[in-house]
Scaffold this motif. Structure first.
Motif, PDB file in Angstrom:
ATOM      1  N   LYS A   8      -2.857   8.928   1.731  1.00  0.00           N
ATOM      2  CA  LYS A   8      -3.074  10.232   1.098  1.00  0.00           C
ATOM      3  C   LYS A   8      -4.088  10.965   1.961  1.00  0.00           C
ATOM      4  O   LYS A   8      -5.144  10.413   2.290  1.00  0.00           O
ATOM      5  CB  LYS A   8      -3.631  10.080  -0.314  1.00  0.00           C
ATOM      6  N   SER A  24      -7.285   8.240   1.278  1.00  0.00           N
ATOM      7  CA  SER A  24      -7.110   6.884   0.771  1.00  0.00           C
ATOM      8  C   SER A  24      -5.821   6.282   1.321  1.00  0.00           C
ATOM      9  O   SER A  24      -4.951   6.988   1.832  1.00  0.00           O
ATOM     10  CB  SER A  24      -7.109   6.859  -0.757  1.00  0.00           C
ATOM     11  N   GLN A  26      -2.745   3.253   0.644  1.00  0.00           N
ATOM     12  CA  GLN A  26      -2.074   2.321  -0.261  1.00  0.00           C
ATOM     13  C   GLN A  26      -1.967   0.974   0.432  1.00  0.00           C
ATOM     14  O   GLN A  26      -1.523   0.897   1.576  1.00  0.00           O
ATOM     15  CB  GLN A  26      -0.682   2.831  -0.628  1.00  0.00           C
ATOM     16  N   SER A  35      -2.175  -1.301  -4.472  1.00  0.00           N
ATOM     17  CA  SER A  35      -3.284  -0.489  -4.973  1.00  0.00           C
ATOM     18  C   SER A  35      -3.671   0.551  -3.923  1.00  0.00           C
ATOM     19  O   SER A  35      -3.299   0.435  -2.757  1.00  0.00           O
ATOM     20  CB  SER A  35      -4.496  -1.364  -5.309  1.00  0.00           C
ATOM     21  N   TRP A  36      -4.399   1.562  -4.372  1.00  0.00           N
ATOM     22  CA  TRP A  36      -4.944   2.578  -3.472  1.00  0.00           C
ATOM     23  C   TRP A  36      -6.430   2.322  -3.288  1.00  0.00           C
ATOM     24  O   TRP A  36      -7.129   2.008  -4.255  1.00  0.00           O
ATOM     25  CB  TRP A  36      -4.735   3.974  -4.055  1.00  0.00           C
ATOM     26  N   SER A  37      -6.907   2.469  -2.050  1.00  0.00           N
ATOM     27  CA  SER A  37      -8.329   2.307  -1.753  1.00  0.00           C
ATOM     28  C   SER A  37      -8.796   3.450  -0.868  1.00  0.00           C
ATOM     29  O   SER A  37      -8.057   3.906   0.015  1.00  0.00           O
ATOM     30  CB  SER A  37      -8.592   0.983  -1.025  1.00  0.00           C
ATOM     31  N   LYS A  38     -10.013   3.895  -1.097  1.00  0.00           N
ATOM     32  CA  LYS A  38     -10.619   4.926  -0.249  1.00  0.00           C
ATOM     33  C   LYS A  38     -10.828   4.356   1.150  1.00  0.00           C
ATOM     34  O   LYS A  38     -11.104   3.163   1.318  1.00  0.00           O
ATOM     35  CB  LYS A  38     -11.958   5.388  -0.824  1.00  0.00           C
TER      36      LYS A  38
END
Length: 96
Positions: A8, A24, A26, A35-38
């Motif tokens: 993203k 972020s 995925q 999951s999504w992470s910064k």
């Protein structure tokens, strides 16, 4: 192994060709969880666990932590194309 499967971008930078514009990422884990992470959290993870995340595009380069003095971010290990494979994940896993 963990694979980066989508990115993203920051608001207003949806089609940027700059890894600094990634907001972020995925992640898909070997157990199937997603999951999504910064990007900053992934940066910190890679400092402790280098080479633990790969981009889910052949040749499956490792993500590597970088910083520009102000911003923590990640990029993919360079390959023969010179393009950052992480940016190819814009639009998600169906973009390829």
């Amino acid at each position: 192994m963990i694979y980066a499967t989508a990115v993203k971008m920051q608001s207003g930078r949806a089609y940027s060709h700059d890894v600094l514009a990634i907001d972020s990422i995925q992640l898909k884990y070997s157990n199937g969880d997603i999951s999504w992470s910064k990007k900053e959290d992934i940066y910190n993870h890679l400092l402790i666990y280098p080479k633990s995340i790969k981009v889910n595009i052949s040749p499956y380069p490792d993500l590597i932590p970088e910083h520009d003095g102000f911003t923590k971010y990640v990029k993919s290990q360079p390959d023969r194309t010179g393009d950052d494979n992480l940016l190819s994940l814009q639009g998600g896993p169906n973009n390829r």
